[in-house]
Design an enzyme around this catalytic site. Structure first.
Site, PDB file in Angstrom:
ATOM      1  N   LYS A 124       0.822  -1.221   0.000  1.00 27.22           N
ATOM      2  CA  LYS A 124       0.000   0.000   0.000  1.00 27.22           C
ATOM      3  C   LYS A 124       0.848   1.259   0.000  1.00 27.22           C
ATOM      4  CE  LYS A 124      -4.410  -1.561   1.535  1.00 27.22           C
ATOM      5  NZ  LYS A 124      -5.595  -1.346   2.343  1.00 27.22           N
ATOM      6  N   LYS A 207      -4.588  -9.158  -6.197  1.00 24.31           N
ATOM      7  CA  LYS A 207      -5.856  -9.402  -5.512  1.00 24.31           C
ATOM      8  C   LYS A 207      -6.908  -8.372  -5.933  1.00 24.31           C
ATOM      9  CE  LYS A 207      -6.387  -7.453  -1.078  1.00 24.31           C
ATOM     10  NZ  LYS A 207      -7.798  -7.103  -0.890  1.00 24.31           N
ATOM     11  N   LYS A 210     -11.007  -3.152  -3.288  1.00 20.87           N
ATOM     12  CA  LYS A 210     -11.904  -2.006  -3.450  1.00 20.87           C
ATOM     13  C   LYS A 210     -11.112  -0.729  -3.701  1.00 20.87           C
ATOM     14  CE  LYS A 210     -13.373  -2.422   1.153  1.00 20.87           C
ATOM     15  NZ  LYS A 210     -12.307  -2.428   2.171  1.00 20.87           N
TER      16      LYS A 210
HETATM   17  P1  ATP Z   1      -8.536  -2.128   0.676  1.00 21.66           P
HETATM   18  O1  ATP Z   1      -8.060  -2.178  -0.742  1.00 21.66           O
HETATM   19  O2  ATP Z   1      -9.073  -0.798   1.112  1.00 21.66           O
HETATM   20  O3  ATP Z   1      -7.556  -2.732   1.640  1.00 21.66           O
HETATM   21  P2  ATP Z   1      -9.947  -4.630   0.567  1.00 21.66           P
HETATM   22  O4  ATP Z   1     -10.781  -4.930  -0.627  1.00 21.66           O
HETATM   23  O5  ATP Z   1      -8.620  -5.292   0.721  1.00 21.66           O
HETATM   24  O6  ATP Z   1      -9.814  -3.054   0.664  1.00 21.66           O
HETATM   25  P3  ATP Z   1     -10.475  -4.927   3.385  1.00 21.66           P
HETATM   26  O7  ATP Z   1     -11.460  -4.083   4.090  1.00 21.66           O
HETATM   27  O8  ATP Z   1      -9.012  -4.620   3.567  1.00 21.66           O
HETATM   28  O9  ATP Z   1     -10.831  -4.944   1.827  1.00 21.66           O
HETATM   29  O10 ATP Z   1     -10.725  -6.435   3.777  1.00 21.66           O
HETATM   30  C1  ATP Z   1     -11.963  -6.911   4.315  1.00 21.66           C
HETATM   31  C2  ATP Z   1     -11.999  -8.407   4.273  1.00 21.66           C
HETATM   32  O11 ATP Z   1     -12.146  -8.845   2.915  1.00 21.66           O
HETATM   33  C3  ATP Z   1     -10.737  -9.091   4.801  1.00 21.66           C
HETATM   34  O12 ATP Z   1     -11.112 -10.265   5.502  1.00 21.66           O
HETATM   35  C4  ATP Z   1      -9.982  -9.461   3.558  1.00 21.66           C
HETATM   36  O13 ATP Z   1      -9.129 -10.563   3.751  1.00 21.66           O
HETATM   37  C5  ATP Z   1     -11.134  -9.799   2.630  1.00 21.66           C
HETATM   38  N1  ATP Z   1     -10.739  -9.618   1.242  1.00 21.66           N
HETATM   39  C6  ATP Z   1     -10.365  -8.447   0.666  1.00 21.66           C
HETATM   40  N2  ATP Z   1     -10.074  -8.628  -0.628  1.00 21.66           N
HETATM   41  C7  ATP Z   1     -10.254  -9.965  -0.872  1.00 21.66           C
HETATM   42  C8  ATP Z   1     -10.119 -10.780  -2.041  1.00 21.66           C
HETATM   43  N3  ATP Z   1      -9.724 -10.258  -3.193  1.00 21.66           N
HETATM   44  N4  ATP Z   1     -10.414 -12.100  -1.938  1.00 21.66           N
HETATM   45  C9  ATP Z   1     -10.823 -12.637  -0.761  1.00 21.66           C
HETATM   46  N5  ATP Z   1     -10.970 -11.917   0.372  1.00 21.66           N
HETATM   47  C10 ATP Z   1     -10.695 -10.594   0.320  1.00 21.66           C
HETATM   48 MG    MG Z   2      -7.331  -4.738   2.361  1.00 23.34          MG
END
Ligand code: ATP
Ligand code: MG
Length: 346
Positions: A124, A207, A210
């Site tokens: 990040k 991955k 969002k």
């Molecule tokens: P950011 O990019 O802001 O970090 P994010 O999409 O990674 O957002 P988080 O809020 O960090 O989302 O994660 C929330 C939950 O969703 C965590 O348990 C994380 O492991 C899961 N998660 C996030 N992205 C994935 C993915 N691509 N596949 C499976 N699980 C995910």
């Molecule tokens: Mg995340």
């Protein structure tokens, strides 16, 4: 690193804690890796505490109005995915100040060397780490506080969060060791199912996230049917047909990703999906996947829209959840301060 985290969890009642950052609209990755499983865990009869981690979200810049909206929308996504705010505790982190307080205490337990190994910070912060916030660096200690504040024993997360849960175990073990206590459990990451790491639709080695700048890289829970179908149709793939055996997906990350997504949405194994689609090209598989994704996501997105029409009700639910969370958290924070030698005389 975490093998020395040997606190006996037998002394702790099974309790699940997990969180999601309201840092943007939620994705299919969040749904399959987190939300869907959060609802399943609640239905297994384990005590479940779910948190919209707004204090984590602000480790990168958030527009205040957008943060408020994203927090409510994420709450709506939890409920629409089957988390019942009566049976689970659902709240936003900043309403329970003990998270920030315990995080400070754990900042003083965690070691810089441990933080320096966290791959999410490196991802990040990127090349410009000097300009990242101090909060982004300290994020894993706050996450340890989130979990340990409830003596949670299990943490359902996607694969990307495994390292942070392991760090939480190390912090708990060091606290217990340094203060000659067995006060904190060693929480286990629960990483299960075909979609523990949903990958970007544009790059099968990254991955789905969002916060990815490309909207085409992800499916948002609020995307309409046409958008979902278009994003899947345009997903990067190779020209080969799908193999009949899992082995054939080994060096095909994009194909593997779409098969895993199908499996997770259909509650099948990836092998079963290949049993059905082996030998078929993407011209057939992508429309089938799009249809399945729309069928599964449309009811969730409709329910989210309905809930978002009444933000006051969402705020009421979050307030109620925060009160219930606070009741568990306060005695654990108080005892932590006491163990560390702080005077508590009022
Ligand atoms: P950011 O990019 O802001 O970090 P994010 O999409 O990674 O957002 P988080 O809020 O960090 O989302 O994660 C929330 C939950 O969703 C965590 O348990 C994380 O492991 C899961 N998660 C996030 N992205 C994935 C993915 N691509 N596949 C499976 N699980 C995910
Ligand atoms: Mg995340």
């Amino acid at each position: 690193m975490s093998d020395d985290a040997q606190t006996p969890n037998a002394n702790f009642k099974p309790r699940i804690f997990s969180g999601i950052q309201p840092s943007g609209g939620l994705t299919l990755g969040n749904y399959l890796g987190a939300l869907k499983r959060f609802a399943q865990k609640q239905d297994e009869g384990i005590e479940t505490i779910y948190c919209l981690v707004d204090l984590h979200a602000i480790t990168v810049w958030q527009d205040p109005e957008a943060l408020r909206r994203n927090t409510r929308e994420a709450a709506a996504a939890f409920i629409a995915s089957g988390v019942d705010p009566k049976r689970s505790i659902l709240f936003n982190q900043s309403q329970v100040s003990a998270h920030a307080e315990l995080a400070w205490l754990l900042n003083c337990v965690a070691r810089l060397g441990w933080m320096n190994r966290m791959t999410q910070f490196k991802d990040k912060a990127g090349k410009n780490a000097e300009k990242a916030s101090l909060g982004l660096y300290a994020y894993p200690a706050l996450m340890a506080a989130d979990i340990l504040l409830y003596h949670a024993t299990m943490v359902p997360v996607g694969e990307d969060q495994k390292q942070h849960v392991e760090l939480t175990r190390d912090i708990a073990a060091k606290f217990n060791h340094d203060f000659k206590t067995e006060f904190f459990p060693a929480p286990e990451p629960l990483i299960e199912g075909a979609a523990t790491r949903v990958m970007s639709l544009r790059d099968g080695t990254k991955k789905m996230s969002k916060s990815d700048p490309s909207d085409a890289s992800r499916i948002n829970l609020t995307d309409d049917a046409g958008t979902i179908a278009k994003k899947i149709r345009k997903a990067v793939t190779d020209p080969e047909p799908l193999p009949s055996e899992l082995d054939g997906l080994k060096d095909r990350p994009e194909a593997r990703n779409l098969v895993n997504i199908y499996a997770a949405l259909a509650d099948m194994t990836p092998a079963q999906v290949l049993g059905e689609f082996g030998g078929e090209g993407f011209g057939k598989f992508k429309p089938a996947l799009a249809e399945l994704a729309v069928a599964k996501l449309a009811p969730i997105s409709d329910e989210m829209t309905r809930l978002m029409n009444d933000p006051a009700e969402i705020d009421r639910i979050l307030g109620d959840g925060a009160n219930r969370a606070d009741e568990i958290a306060q005695p654990i924070l108080a005892r932590t301060l006491e163990i560390m030698g702080m005077i508590r005389s009022r």
